[in-house]
Every structure is written in C-alpha cells, then in structure tokens.
Design an enzyme around this catalytic site. Structure first.
Site, PDB file in Angstrom:
ATOM      1  N   GLU A  16      24.813 -32.849  -7.095  1.00 57.63           N
ATOM      2  CA  GLU A  16      25.801 -31.886  -7.623  1.00 57.63           C
ATOM      3  C   GLU A  16      27.157 -32.554  -7.819  1.00 57.63           C
ATOM      4  OE1 GLU A  16      24.600 -29.647  -9.113  1.00 57.63           O
ATOM      5  OE2 GLU A  16      24.585 -27.740  -8.068  1.00 57.63           O
ATOM      6  N   THR A  56      29.709 -27.230 -15.976  1.00 57.58           N
ATOM      7  CA  THR A  56      30.296 -26.742 -14.722  1.00 57.58           C
ATOM      8  C   THR A  56      31.588 -27.508 -14.408  1.00 57.58           C
ATOM      9  OG1 THR A  56      28.071 -26.255 -13.966  1.00 57.58           O
ATOM     10  CG2 THR A  56      29.792 -26.285 -12.287  1.00 57.58           C
TER      11      THR A  56
HETATM   12  N1  LIG Z   1      18.494 -34.148 -14.049  1.00 59.39           N
HETATM   13  C1  LIG Z   1      19.522 -33.482 -14.568  1.00 59.39           C
HETATM   14  N2  LIG Z   1      19.415 -32.160 -14.795  1.00 59.39           N
HETATM   15  C2  LIG Z   1      20.432 -31.470 -15.343  1.00 59.39           C
HETATM   16  N3  LIG Z   1      21.606 -31.997 -15.677  1.00 59.39           N
HETATM   17  C3  LIG Z   1      21.790 -33.313 -15.452  1.00 59.39           C
HETATM   18  C4  LIG Z   1      20.754 -34.095 -14.885  1.00 59.39           C
HETATM   19  N4  LIG Z   1      21.235 -35.368 -14.770  1.00 59.39           N
HETATM   20  C5  LIG Z   1      22.483 -35.358 -15.243  1.00 59.39           C
HETATM   21  N5  LIG Z   1      22.841 -34.132 -15.659  1.00 59.39           N
HETATM   22  C6  LIG Z   1      24.151 -33.756 -16.233  1.00 59.39           C
HETATM   23  O1  LIG Z   1      24.709 -32.669 -15.470  1.00 59.39           O
HETATM   24  C7  LIG Z   1      25.402 -31.772 -16.343  1.00 59.39           C
HETATM   25  C8  LIG Z   1      24.759 -30.386 -16.218  1.00 59.39           C
HETATM   26  O2  LIG Z   1      25.135 -29.811 -15.028  1.00 59.39           O
HETATM   27  P1  LIG Z   1      25.917 -28.442 -14.992  1.00 59.39           P
HETATM   28  O3  LIG Z   1      27.070 -28.503 -15.934  1.00 59.39           O
HETATM   29  O4  LIG Z   1      26.169 -28.183 -13.560  1.00 59.39           O
HETATM   30  O5  LIG Z   1      24.821 -27.474 -15.616  1.00 59.39           O
HETATM   31  P2  LIG Z   1      24.091 -26.290 -14.925  1.00 59.39           P
HETATM   32  O6  LIG Z   1      25.105 -25.202 -14.893  1.00 59.39           O
HETATM   33  O7  LIG Z   1      22.967 -25.936 -15.822  1.00 59.39           O
HETATM   34  O8  LIG Z   1      23.665 -26.808 -13.599  1.00 59.39           O
HETATM   35  C9  LIG Z   1      25.230 -32.276 -17.751  1.00 59.39           C
HETATM   36  O9  LIG Z   1      26.390 -33.041 -18.077  1.00 59.39           O
HETATM   37  C10 LIG Z   1      24.022 -33.190 -17.648  1.00 59.39           C
HETATM   38  O10 LIG Z   1      24.022 -34.237 -18.594  1.00 59.39           O
HETATM   39  N1  LIG Z   2      29.854 -22.657  -7.526  1.00 58.05           N
HETATM   40  C1  LIG Z   2      29.612 -23.446  -8.698  1.00 58.05           C
HETATM   41  C2  LIG Z   2      28.284 -23.034  -9.282  1.00 58.05           C
HETATM   42  C3  LIG Z   2      27.914 -23.723 -10.572  1.00 58.05           C
HETATM   43  O1  LIG Z   2      26.660 -23.226 -11.006  1.00 58.05           O
HETATM   44  P1  LIG Z   2      25.964 -23.783 -12.332  1.00 58.05           P
HETATM   45  O2  LIG Z   2      24.635 -23.115 -12.368  1.00 58.05           O
HETATM   46  O3  LIG Z   2      26.839 -23.415 -13.461  1.00 58.05           O
HETATM   47  O4  LIG Z   2      25.846 -25.263 -12.146  1.00 58.05           O
HETATM   48  C4  LIG Z   2      30.737 -23.193  -9.696  1.00 58.05           C
HETATM   49  O5  LIG Z   2      30.951 -22.027 -10.029  1.00 58.05           O
HETATM   50  O6  LIG Z   2      31.385 -24.126 -10.123  1.00 58.05           O
END
Ligand SMILES: Nc1ncnc2c1ncn2[C@@H]1O[C@H](COP(=O)(O)OP(=O)(O)O)[C@@H](O)[C@H]1O
Ligand SMILES: N[C@@H](CCOP(=O)(O)O)C(=O)O
Length: 306
Positions: A127, A179
C-alpha cells in the site's frame, strides 16, 4: 507446489472511518497463483489487460513478496501470476488485493510462518508503494474478511467487527482516481466541531454493526471531513447518493478514495433497485459504468483449488 488464491475487493473508509474502517466484498476479486522457483527473487506475470508493471519493485505484489522472502530468510524465489478483475484506481482496493494476496500466498508457500499482524505489516508495504502511505483499511478486511476496525497501525491493533447480513451495491464509473492523488488534496487540519461529529458517527457505526441496529448504521453513515473534499472528483456524486437513499438504501458514500460509490441495503430487492439508479444516472451523463450488487464477504483471501 502451486498455490491459487482469490483476493477480494474491499470498501475502505466506510464513509466516516477514514483509514480505520473497511469491509470485504464477495465480488469483484482477483485470482493469484504462486509457486516456488530456484532463481532467487520474484517473477511477475500479468494475465489481464491492465498493463501493470512486471518489475517486482514497481508492483505492489512484487514488493510484498520480496519483503516476505527477506523476512523468512528464504533462499529461493517466488513466481506469481496475477489475474486482476479489480481495476486499479477504482476505489475498490485493487492495490490492496494484490498486496494482501501476495502476503497470504507467500505465507502458504513458506509453511504458514507469519501471524495475522505479520501479514498486515507485509501487505502495508504494498500500500505504501501504491499510495505513498501505509494504511490498512483495505488490506485488513481483504485478509480477514468481514468488517474490520484498525484502531491503530503504530502499534498494529486490529479489531474485527461483527458483520450484519447487509447487501452492498457499488457503482464504478469508468474514470480513474489514484489514491495517492486523492490523499494529496485532503486538508491537514480539521475543525473541532467537525471532529466531534465524525467521532459520534464512527462510534455509532461500529455500535450499529455490532448490535445489528440498521437505523443507527444508516444515521452514522455520514462523513463531514473527507467526503466534502473528495466528492468533487466524482461526477454526479450528490445526485447518486440522494437518489439511492430515496430508494431505501441505508446509506453509503465514496468507496475508498473513489471514484466508486457504495451503498448498504437491508435486502436484495433494494440493493438491485439502487444499482439500477446508479447505472441510470451515469448512463444519462454518458459515463461508462459498472455496477456490482453483492454482499459483505465473510472470508478474506481464500485458497482455491487448481
Ligand atoms: N498489483 C497491482 N495492483 C494494483 N495496482 C498496482 C499494482 N502494482 C502497482 N499498482 C499501482 O497502484 C496504483 C493503484 O492503486 P490505488 O490508486 O490505490 O487504486 P485502488 O483504489 O484501486 O487500490 C496504480 O498506480 C497502479 O499502477
Ligand atoms: N483510506 C484510504 C483507502 C483507499 O482505498 P482505495 O480502494 O481507493 O485504494 C484512502 O482513503 O486514502
């Protein structure tokens, strides 16, 4: 030995519980397959159309597997195949599904050597790569299932919360909100009057879940701190929320950091109706969207047969 798992999507924040409350969804989920290889390190193969990095240091599954290998003092490597169904940047815990799935998959391969706290700590490394910050409100329900409270991450203190049998409707408008970006725009300070309202809602929501008090759950699904800032990134957010509540949903809000929006309902018919409303709103403004009508998953990451 090959290990195949399914890793569920999650709704983090649960409206008023920014960074501390989350639930696991029955759908969507990712599939991941792990095997030990002689070559030290991590090899990633993506079996989807998302074009995520295959370099282990740039993929959340990769950094978690590298950390697990190091923590275990393992002298071989791990190959992982990722079949992602949770779109990255959806607000449905796509990065968490890979991070938590990697921690659990590695643990099975390595002989069940890690505690639940170890798994959460390892998954938080993923994360941190995705969002710049360690937060556990996606990965904990992803690992444990149900609804979880993260009372603290320093030190880690996880409190599983009883999950009432509620239906969850989620709309994912097909726009991406990273995020990391949705965290950047948040104010660093809050007014005491807002904090007091938020404390009341968080306590009310947890009490509502634990006593299965649907009215209390509905009244407590209110966020006076994060939602007013982040909802600006989500087209038609206010309209969707108002119409879904009118149709009988208990309440809901932004799923994770968005753009997905989720609603809790007491029965399937209402959850379906809420899904139809969500779809209609986004169709009417020409935004492609995907709707899930599902439930809270009792289990988190699960091993599945080949
Ligand atoms: N295995 C993975 N799965 C998902 N996202 C990934 C992974 N590896 C790297 N990333 C990167 O993490 C980011 C997505 O995470 P985030 O913004 O938290 O999305 P979500 O809200 O769907 O979790 C993107 O920039 C993506 O390229
Ligand atoms: N608490 C985090 C949760 C992000 O969730 P995602 O599913 O969008 O990765 C935030 O709000 O930043």
């Amino acid at each position: 030995m090959k290990v195949k798992i399914k890793s569920p999507g999650t709704v983090a924040n649960l409206v008023c519980g920014f960074d501390i409350l989350g639930l696991a969804l029955k759908a969507p989920y990712d599939i991941m397959e792990f095997e030990i290889i002689d070559q030290p390190g991590v090899v990633i193969e993506n079996r989807d159309a998302f074009n995520l990095p295959t370099e282990p240091e740039k993929n959340v599954a990769g950094v978690v597997l590298l950390a697990a290998i190091e923590k275990a003092g393992f002298n071989k490597g791990i190959r992982v195949t990722i079949e992602k169904h949770i779109k990255p940047g959806s607000g449905l815990g796509s990065s968490a599904a890979s991070a938590a799935g990697a921690a659990v998959g590695a643990n099975i391969l390595l002989g069940d050597i890690f505690s639940t706290d170890d798994l959460v700590q390892l998954a938080m490394i993923g994360e941190k790569l995705a969002t710049g910050v360690k937060h556990a409100d996606n990965i904990t329900p992803c690992i444990l299932g149900g609804i979880t409270l993260i009372r603290s991450i320093h030190p880690l203190d996880i409190v599983p919360i009883a999950s009432p049998d509620l239906f969850v409707t989620v709309v994912h408008p097909q726009i991406e909100v990273r995020t990391a970006d949705a965290r950047q725009i948040l104010r660093k300070q809050v007014y005491l009057k807002d904090a007091i309202k938020q404390w009341g809602n968080i306590a009310g929501l947890v009490a509502g879940f634990m006593t299965n008090d649907r009215g209390l759950i509905g009244r407590s699904l209110e966020d006076v701190i994060i939602e007013p800032v982040r909802s600006i990134l989500i087209p038609a957010f206010d309209e969707v929320k108002a119409k879904c509540k009118e149709a009988g949903a208990l309440g809901g809000g932004i799923s994770g950091s968005g753009p997905s929006i989720f609603m809790l309902s007491e029965n399937e018919a209402t959850a379906q109706m809420v899904g139809d409303i969500m779809k209609k709103v986004y169709d009417s403004i020409g935004i492609e969207n995907y709707v899930y009508v599902t439930t809270i998953a009792k289990n988190g990451v699960e091993r599945v047969s080949e």
